[in-house]
Design a protein around this motif. Structure first.
Motif, PDB file in Angstrom:
ATOM      1  N   PHE A  63       4.030  -7.604  15.657  1.00  0.00           N
ATOM      2  CA  PHE A  63       3.869  -7.995  15.055  1.00  0.00           C
ATOM      3  C   PHE A  63       2.808  -7.232  16.256  1.00  0.00           C
ATOM      4  O   PHE A  63       1.378  -6.984  16.342  1.00  0.00           O
ATOM      5  CB  PHE A  63       2.511  -9.316  14.853  1.00  0.00           C
ATOM      6  N   THR A  64       2.389  -7.255  17.468  1.00  0.00           N
ATOM      7  CA  THR A  64       1.717  -7.437  18.501  1.00  0.00           C
ATOM      8  C   THR A  64       2.527  -5.710  19.439  1.00  0.00           C
ATOM      9  O   THR A  64       1.536  -4.632  19.755  1.00  0.00           O
ATOM     10  CB  THR A  64       1.935  -7.575  19.095  1.00  0.00           C
ATOM     11  N   GLN A  65       3.375  -5.524  18.491  1.00  0.00           N
ATOM     12  CA  GLN A  65       3.816  -3.700  19.195  1.00  0.00           C
ATOM     13  C   GLN A  65       4.022  -2.540  18.305  1.00  0.00           C
ATOM     14  O   GLN A  65       3.760  -1.363  18.279  1.00  0.00           O
ATOM     15  CB  GLN A  65       5.144  -3.484  20.064  1.00  0.00           C
ATOM     16  N   ALA A  66       4.212  -3.130  16.890  1.00  0.00           N
ATOM     17  CA  ALA A  66       5.131  -2.111  15.466  1.00  0.00           C
ATOM     18  C   ALA A  66       3.771  -1.075  14.987  1.00  0.00           C
ATOM     19  O   ALA A  66       2.469  -2.088  14.937  1.00  0.00           O
ATOM     20  CB  ALA A  66       5.867  -2.879  14.289  1.00  0.00           C
ATOM     21  N   GLU A  67       4.241  -0.317  14.821  1.00  0.00           N
ATOM     22  CA  GLU A  67       3.308   0.490  13.645  1.00  0.00           C
ATOM     23  C   GLU A  67       2.902  -0.385  12.417  1.00  0.00           C
ATOM     24  O   GLU A  67       3.592  -1.332  12.491  1.00  0.00           O
ATOM     25  CB  GLU A  67       4.153   1.536  13.284  1.00  0.00           C
ATOM     26  N   PRO A  68       1.435  -0.191  12.273  1.00  0.00           N
ATOM     27  CA  PRO A  68       0.736  -0.755  10.716  1.00  0.00           C
ATOM     28  C   PRO A  68       1.778  -1.172   9.562  1.00  0.00           C
ATOM     29  O   PRO A  68       2.046  -2.427   9.030  1.00  0.00           O
ATOM     30  CB  PRO A  68      -0.066  -0.198  10.508  1.00  0.00           C
ATOM     31  N   GLU A  69       2.548   0.310   8.842  1.00  0.00           N
ATOM     32  CA  GLU A  69       3.379   0.255   7.421  1.00  0.00           C
ATOM     33  C   GLU A  69       5.043  -1.433   8.481  1.00  0.00           C
ATOM     34  O   GLU A  69       5.089  -1.940   7.353  1.00  0.00           O
ATOM     35  CB  GLU A  69       4.052   1.064   7.576  1.00  0.00           C
ATOM     36  N   HIS A  70       5.272  -1.405   9.188  1.00  0.00           N
ATOM     37  CA  HIS A  70       5.445  -2.073  10.536  1.00  0.00           C
ATOM     38  C   HIS A  70       5.287  -4.450   9.761  1.00  0.00           C
ATOM     39  O   HIS A  70       5.746  -4.748   9.637  1.00  0.00           O
ATOM     40  CB  HIS A  70       5.923  -1.774  11.474  1.00  0.00           C
ATOM     41  N   VAL A  71       4.526  -4.040  10.438  1.00  0.00           N
ATOM     42  CA  VAL A  71       4.039  -4.898  10.624  1.00  0.00           C
ATOM     43  C   VAL A  71       3.074  -5.656   9.014  1.00  0.00           C
ATOM     44  O   VAL A  71       3.046  -7.150   8.727  1.00  0.00           O
ATOM     45  CB  VAL A  71       1.739  -5.221  11.116  1.00  0.00           C
ATOM     46  N   ARG A  72       2.739  -4.727   7.726  1.00  0.00           N
ATOM     47  CA  ARG A  72       2.724  -4.588   6.727  1.00  0.00           C
ATOM     48  C   ARG A  72       3.440  -5.393   5.621  1.00  0.00           C
ATOM     49  O   ARG A  72       4.280  -6.356   4.946  1.00  0.00           O
ATOM     50  CB  ARG A  72       2.435  -3.356   6.056  1.00  0.00           C
ATOM     51  N   THR A  73       5.085  -4.210   6.222  1.00  0.00           N
ATOM     52  CA  THR A  73       5.898  -5.130   5.902  1.00  0.00           C
ATOM     53  C   THR A  73       6.668  -6.976   5.908  1.00  0.00           C
ATOM     54  O   THR A  73       6.959  -7.401   5.528  1.00  0.00           O
ATOM     55  CB  THR A  73       7.607  -4.058   6.627  1.00  0.00           C
ATOM     56  N   LEU A  74       6.091  -7.201   7.404  1.00  0.00           N
ATOM     57  CA  LEU A  74       6.518  -8.093   8.255  1.00  0.00           C
ATOM     58  C   LEU A  74       5.379  -9.341   7.403  1.00  0.00           C
ATOM     59  O   LEU A  74       6.453 -10.122   7.222  1.00  0.00           O
ATOM     60  CB  LEU A  74       6.161  -8.337   9.489  1.00  0.00           C
ATOM     61  N   VAL A  75       4.775  -9.051   6.783  1.00  0.00           N
ATOM     62  CA  VAL A  75       3.899  -9.987   6.445  1.00  0.00           C
ATOM     63  C   VAL A  75       3.858  -9.261   4.621  1.00  0.00           C
ATOM     64  O   VAL A  75       4.043 -11.273   4.111  1.00  0.00           O
ATOM     65  CB  VAL A  75       2.194  -9.352   6.620  1.00  0.00           C
ATOM     66  N   GLU A  76       4.506  -8.840   3.936  1.00  0.00           N
ATOM     67  CA  GLU A  76       5.061  -8.902   2.551  1.00  0.00           C
ATOM     68  C   GLU A  76       5.472  -8.800   2.293  1.00  0.00           C
ATOM     69  O   GLU A  76       5.921 -10.056   1.420  1.00  0.00           O
ATOM     70  CB  GLU A  76       3.991  -7.689   2.102  1.00  0.00           C
ATOM     71  N   GLU A  77       6.806  -8.873   3.152  1.00  0.00           N
ATOM     72  CA  GLU A  77       8.528  -8.885   2.437  1.00  0.00           C
ATOM     73  C   GLU A  77       8.849  -9.937   2.840  1.00  0.00           C
ATOM     74  O   GLU A  77      10.038 -10.549   2.696  1.00  0.00           O
ATOM     75  CB  GLU A  77       8.797  -7.358   2.518  1.00  0.00           C
ATOM     76  N   PHE A  78       8.879 -10.323   4.502  1.00  0.00           N
ATOM     77  CA  PHE A  78       9.193 -10.866   5.207  1.00  0.00           C
ATOM     78  C   PHE A  78       8.838 -12.629   5.403  1.00  0.00           C
ATOM     79  O   PHE A  78       9.232 -13.019   6.205  1.00  0.00           O
ATOM     80  CB  PHE A  78      10.051 -10.310   6.615  1.00  0.00           C
ATOM     81  N   ASN A  79       7.506 -12.475   4.925  1.00  0.00           N
ATOM     82  CA  ASN A  79       6.225 -13.957   5.074  1.00  0.00           C
ATOM     83  C   ASN A  79       7.057 -13.805   6.589  1.00  0.00           C
ATOM     84  O   ASN A  79       6.378 -15.475   6.868  1.00  0.00           O
ATOM     85  CB  ASN A  79       7.215 -14.757   4.727  1.00  0.00           C
ATOM     86  N   GLY A  80       6.133 -13.208   7.518  1.00  0.00           N
ATOM     87  CA  GLY A  80       6.272 -12.822   9.232  1.00  0.00           C
ATOM     88  C   GLY A  80       5.033 -14.104   9.550  1.00  0.00           C
ATOM     89  O   GLY A  80       5.050 -15.116  10.798  1.00  0.00           O
ATOM     90  N   LEU A  81       4.307 -13.800   8.891  1.00  0.00           N
ATOM     91  CA  LEU A  81       2.898 -15.378   9.643  1.00  0.00           C
ATOM     92  C   LEU A  81       3.945 -16.353   8.978  1.00  0.00           C
ATOM     93  O   LEU A  81       3.120 -17.510  10.182  1.00  0.00           O
ATOM     94  CB  LEU A  81       1.885 -14.539   8.525  1.00  0.00           C
ATOM     95  N   GLU A  82       4.166 -17.032   8.458  1.00  0.00           N
ATOM     96  CA  GLU A  82       4.526 -18.014   7.941  1.00  0.00           C
ATOM     97  C   GLU A  82       5.381 -19.226   9.230  1.00  0.00           C
ATOM     98  O   GLU A  82       4.766 -20.220   9.758  1.00  0.00           O
ATOM     99  CB  GLU A  82       5.958 -18.350   6.682  1.00  0.00           C
ATOM    100  N   PRO A  83       6.604 -18.459  10.226  1.00  0.00           N
ATOM    101  CA  PRO A  83       7.191 -18.880  11.061  1.00  0.00           C
ATOM    102  C   PRO A  83       5.864 -18.879  12.584  1.00  0.00           C
ATOM    103  O   PRO A  83       5.496 -20.496  13.152  1.00  0.00           O
ATOM    104  CB  PRO A  83       8.098 -18.320  11.603  1.00  0.00           C
ATOM    105  N   MET A  84       4.517 -18.326  12.247  1.00  0.00           N
ATOM    106  CA  MET A  84       4.069 -18.502  12.857  1.00  0.00           C
ATOM    107  C   MET A  84       2.503 -19.381  12.939  1.00  0.00           C
ATOM    108  O   MET A  84       2.537 -20.129  14.404  1.00  0.00           O
ATOM    109  CB  MET A  84       3.131 -16.678  13.381  1.00  0.00           C
ATOM    110  N   VAL A  85       2.318 -19.492  12.052  1.00  0.00           N
ATOM    111  CA  VAL A  85       2.026 -20.464  11.179  1.00  0.00           C
ATOM    112  C   VAL A  85       2.105 -21.316  11.456  1.00  0.00           C
ATOM    113  O   VAL A  85       1.595 -22.652  11.900  1.00  0.00           O
ATOM    114  CB  VAL A  85       1.213 -20.426  10.121  1.00  0.00           C
ATOM    115  N   ALA A  86       3.299 -21.622  11.264  1.00  0.00           N
ATOM    116  CA  ALA A  86       4.457 -23.173  11.713  1.00  0.00           C
ATOM    117  C   ALA A  86       3.742 -23.951  12.905  1.00  0.00           C
ATOM    118  O   ALA A  86       3.677 -24.575  13.455  1.00  0.00           O
ATOM    119  CB  ALA A  86       5.540 -23.210  11.335  1.00  0.00           C
ATOM    120  N   VAL A  87       4.463 -23.114  14.253  1.00  0.00           N
ATOM    121  CA  VAL A  87       3.824 -23.123  15.028  1.00  0.00           C
ATOM    122  C   VAL A  87       2.772 -23.736  15.763  1.00  0.00           C
ATOM    123  O   VAL A  87       2.145 -24.444  16.221  1.00  0.00           O
ATOM    124  CB  VAL A  87       3.686 -21.926  16.300  1.00  0.00           C
ATOM    125  N   LEU A  88       1.593 -22.894  14.723  1.00  0.00           N
ATOM    126  CA  LEU A  88       0.069 -23.698  15.243  1.00  0.00           C
ATOM    127  C   LEU A  88      -0.363 -24.577  14.311  1.00  0.00           C
ATOM    128  O   LEU A  88      -0.739 -25.970  14.727  1.00  0.00           O
ATOM    129  CB  LEU A  88      -0.762 -22.625  14.380  1.00  0.00           C
TER     130      LEU A  88
END
Length: 195
Positions: free
Chosen positions: A49-74
């Motif tokens: 999330f903090t280092q990658a190009e925007p298309e990788h962030v998009r992939t992480l959010v949309e295809e891999f639910n990358g926000l879900e583990p972050m929210v679980a920590v929060l």
């Protein structure tokens, strides 16, 4: 090891993101593995999330639910360091969302992330408090130029009226009658105070 690659050069991050199965497994592990493994996976996802190009962030959010583990920590903020890492990741994802038309804020809200960040304003760590406030102000704050309608008096000729606007009729006529009969204070005109 993967968290170091995810924090590496753009070509290293590209290579990692090209291995979609690995990214998918890491994203799942960030939510479901034992705590030590989960922390390493969280670091990897956060670094993307903090280092990658925007298309990788998009992939992480949309295809891999990358926000879900972050929210679980929060939502269960027992490890202050990991909460700070998750907040950094969320902030980076929100920034990419704004600049590249990605619905990160919507995803975050659906996961309960905005509520979790609001609760972190009461965290004992000053760093976490500041990160939470910064995210809320930068991405979810109200427009400072909008005047609160309840602060300014309504002017009616030579009289000013202070009070809340009538309530919307959400629950039937009774609510409307209560709203119409709310106390008003007027200054000026023939009636100095009306209650």
């Amino acid at each position: 090891l993967l968290s170091n690659i995810a924090a590496g050069t753009p070509s290293q991050i590209d290579c990692l993101m090209d291995r979609q199965k690995i990214v998918g497994i890491v994203s799942v592990m960030a939510s479901t593995a034992d705590w030590d493994t989960r922390k390493e996976a969280l670091w990897t996802v956060s670094n993307i999330f903090t280092q990658a190009e925007p298309e990788h962030v998009r992939t992480l959010v949309e295809e891999f639910n990358g926000l879900e583990p972050m929210v679980a920590v929060l939502l269960a903020p027992s490890d202050s360091r990991m909460v700070a890492v998750a907040l950094d990741a969320v902030k980076a994802a929100l920034q990419v969302g704004i600049t590249h038309d990605l619905s990160v804020a919507t995803y975050l809200d659906e996961l309960g992330g905005i509520d979790a960040i609001e609760k972190l304003q009461n965290h004992s760590s000053q760093d976490i408090y500041e990160k939470a406030v910064e995210i809320l102000e930068d991405y979810f704050g109200e427009d400072d130029d909008v005047e609160d309608e309840n602060l300014a008096p309504n002017s009616n000729g030579d009289a000013f009226t202070f009070g809340l606007p009538p309530a919307k009729n959400l629950f039937g006529e009774e609510t409307q009658l209560v709203a119409q009969n709310q106390p008003q204070i007027q200054f000026g005109g023939t009636n100095n105070f009306n209650f």
